[in-house]
Scaffold this motif. Structure first.
Motif, mmCIF file in Angstrom:
data_model
loop_
_atom_site.group_PDB
_atom_site.id
_atom_site.type_symbol
_atom_site.label_atom_id
_atom_site.label_comp_id
_atom_site.label_asym_id
_atom_site.label_seq_id
_atom_site.Cartn_x
_atom_site.Cartn_y
_atom_site.Cartn_z
ATOM 1 N N LEU A 193 43.039 26.819 32.567
ATOM 2 C CA LEU A 193 44.049 27.459 33.401
ATOM 3 C C LEU A 193 43.789 27.188 34.888
ATOM 4 C CD1 LEU A 193 46.502 29.400 33.459
ATOM 5 C CD2 LEU A 193 44.874 31.308 33.537
ATOM 6 N N LEU A 194 42.527 26.924 35.244
ATOM 7 C CA LEU A 194 42.173 26.674 36.630
ATOM 8 C C LEU A 194 42.628 25.311 37.132
ATOM 9 C CD1 LEU A 194 38.507 28.053 36.588
ATOM 10 C CD2 LEU A 194 40.339 28.925 38.054
ATOM 11 N N VAL A 204 45.862 31.746 39.629
ATOM 12 C CA VAL A 204 45.111 31.901 38.375
ATOM 13 C C VAL A 204 44.685 33.343 38.174
ATOM 14 C CG1 VAL A 204 43.004 31.262 37.155
ATOM 15 C CG2 VAL A 204 44.316 29.514 38.383
ATOM 16 N N ILE A 205 44.143 33.973 39.209
ATOM 17 C CA ILE A 205 43.658 35.354 39.094
ATOM 18 C C ILE A 205 44.779 36.293 38.672
ATOM 19 C CG2 ILE A 205 42.795 37.318 40.433
ATOM 20 C CD1 ILE A 205 40.631 35.390 39.655
ATOM 21 N N SER A 206 46.002 36.035 39.154
ATOM 22 C CA SER A 206 47.130 36.908 38.796
ATOM 23 C C SER A 206 47.471 36.840 37.313
ATOM 24 C CB SER A 206 48.356 36.524 39.635
ATOM 25 O OG SER A 206 48.832 35.234 39.278
ATOM 26 N N GLY A 239 38.987 42.457 36.352
ATOM 27 C CA GLY A 239 37.555 42.329 36.077
ATOM 28 C C GLY A 239 37.030 40.918 36.196
ATOM 29 N N VAL A 240 37.760 40.040 36.929
ATOM 30 C CA VAL A 240 37.364 38.640 37.077
ATOM 31 C C VAL A 240 37.326 38.281 38.563
ATOM 32 C CG1 VAL A 240 37.872 36.242 36.482
ATOM 33 C CG2 VAL A 240 38.482 38.083 34.894
ATOM 34 N N PRO A 276 35.250 29.804 47.483
ATOM 35 C CA PRO A 276 36.636 29.927 47.038
ATOM 36 C C PRO A 276 37.440 30.931 47.867
ATOM 37 C CG PRO A 276 35.168 31.093 45.542
ATOM 38 C CD PRO A 276 34.301 30.366 46.513
ATOM 39 N N ARG A 277 38.651 30.568 48.152
ATOM 40 C CA ARG A 277 39.632 31.435 48.792
ATOM 41 C C ARG A 277 40.915 31.390 47.971
ATOM 42 N NH1 ARG A 277 35.620 33.080 50.598
ATOM 43 N NH2 ARG A 277 34.886 32.982 52.763
#
Length: 445
Positions: A386-387, A395-397, A402-403, A417-418
């Protein structure tokens, strides 16, 4: 994956707890009370029996097993279990041992004893002590990305300079990510506005220089490179291995051992360690030998009570930092509360090493935090991830809460990372993940 664990003591039970959610786990032990306890506490099949026998292994389903983990308190039993399992089928076998000579023999002969992977409790405990000693104030330390990335966990004291600050205020280092806070039994994923409170445990991920700088801002204690004096109390195998590893780091520790023959043996085996024959619970001796001027005292005696006493005495005479061996896991929090800066439980570090190895077969590296409440994973990104080709923000969305993406390495360079950072195929990504969502996150990434 079907996993059979032989031995339901502290090590085996911890391994079973760490693997039960994602695997079909069978636990075997000769102790009926342990078996009954596991039956009610974990989602595993618990069998009473002798794991060295063909009949018990067949009852546990060894012919369908992917892995057999031998984790009893006896080295010989664990090796026999692995050998017996190999005669019945070909599962991947893991053996826990205490004797370092068995590990050295196994390392020089692939597949010796029918063991595919061996974990030596004494050696791994010593390695853990040295890693913790490398950073002032750290309770847990690990490296990723070929050494470019470091993860560390620190306890925030009431007088800490960051207590009461927001994460944004505490983030004074360019290549550092504040991954998580452990607070009152909960995992908090911080934002810039999150206030850091006393008694929080904080997890940071970043370059070694930034992590060391952050550590130095929390405590005046020197790093391992700056330590002028390290004293190891107790010439146990763990004490010996700790001194040997310190020597490999270019340091010259002192080691205190009361037994004459053992002290003489250690003096011959440790050329860069000054071995002192004395009772380390004698405070007059400690003062006379200027132990009070030590940067670090490691208590590696043969009982928890003695290690606590030595740590308390060391603190009383002014030692900056104490690290003590605690054999009983239930004492760890108590001992850290009353006198030891960092308590290391050999059974716990062994169970975590075995558990992380089973998980690391799917990733590049794994570190377990707070008794497996969270993990830090290193993942090599492929085209199916997915990254791949996406911004971290996007990706985080799509991932559960908890990631945290903690660091990225690309072509032997560290990338902090930003949200707008785009991840490429072949990148190595270091990710903090709460254990509850580990399975979903691992599949996606």
């Amino acid at each position: 994956m079907r996993i059979i664990i032989i031995g339901a003591g502290e090590v085996g039970s911890n391994i079973a707890e760490g693997l039960a959610d994602d695997h079909d786990v069978v636990v075997v032990d000769t102790d009926s009370e342990r078996i009954e306890s596991l039956t009610y506490s974990l989602d595993v099949l618990a069998i009473e029996g002798d794991g060295t026998t063909r009949s018990t292994l067949e009852e546990a389903g060894v012919e369908e097993a992917d892995m057999v983990i031998a984790s009893t308190d006896r080295d010989e039993t664990n090796i026999v279990v692995c050998g017996a399992a190999k005669t019945l089928d070909d599962p991947f076998t893991i053996s826990r041992v205490k004797d370092t000579t068995l590990l050295r023999t196994w390392e020089h002969a692939e597949g010796a004893f029918g063991v595919d992977f061996m974990v030596c409790t004494n050696l791994h405990t010593a390695q853990t002590i040295v890693k913790i000693a490398s950073l002032p104030g750290a309770h847990d330390v690990d490296t990723f990305g070929g050494g470019l990335v470091q993860m560390a966990e620190f306890e925030v004291e009431s007088d800490s300079p960051i207590a009461g600050e927001t994460v944004a205020e505490a983030d004074r280092y360019e290549s550092l990510t504040f991954a998580a806070l452990f607070r009152n039994g909960d995992v908090v994923i911080p934002t810039g506005e999150t206030v850091i409170e006393p008694n929080d445990a904080i997890v940071v991920i970043g370059s070694s220089e930034s992590v060391r700088g952050f550590a130095s801002s929390l405590t005046p204690a020197p790093t391992l490179e700056d330590a002028n004096e390290i004293v190891i109390v107790g010439g146990s195998e763990i004490g010996y291995q700790t001194a040997r590893i310190f020597e490999e780091e270019g340091l010259s520790p002192r080691l205190i051992e009361q037994n004459h023959e053992r002290a003489r043996e250690l003096a011959e085996r440790l050329p860069n360690t000054l071995v002192l024959e004395s009772d380390a619970t004698d405070i007059d001796f400690l003062v006379r030998e200027h132990v009070d001027e030590s940067d670090i005292v490691v208590a590696a005696l043969d009982s928890d009570e003695k290690n606590l006493l030595v740590s308390l005495l060391a603190k009383r005479i002014g030692v900056e930092r104490t690290i003590g061996i605690v054999e009983y896991g239930e004492y760890v929090d108590l001992f850290e509360t009353v006198g030891i800066d960092v308590a290391v439980n050999p059974r716990l570090v062994t169970s975590e090493e075995i558990t992380r190895f089973t998980r690391a077969r799917r990733t590049e590296n794994v570190a377990m935090l707070e008794s497996d409440r969270a993990e830090v994973l290193e993942i090599e990104v492929d085209q199916d991830s997915l990254l791949c080709g996406n911004r971290i923000r996007d990706v985080i969305s799509k991932l559960p809460d908890g990631v945290v993406i903690g660091a990225i390495t690309r072509d032997d360079e560290l990338i902090t990372p930003r949200g707008e950072t785009v991840v490429d195929a072949g990148d190595h990504v270091v990710v903090f993940v709460e254990t509850d969502v580990l399975g979903d996150v691992s599949d996606a990434l």
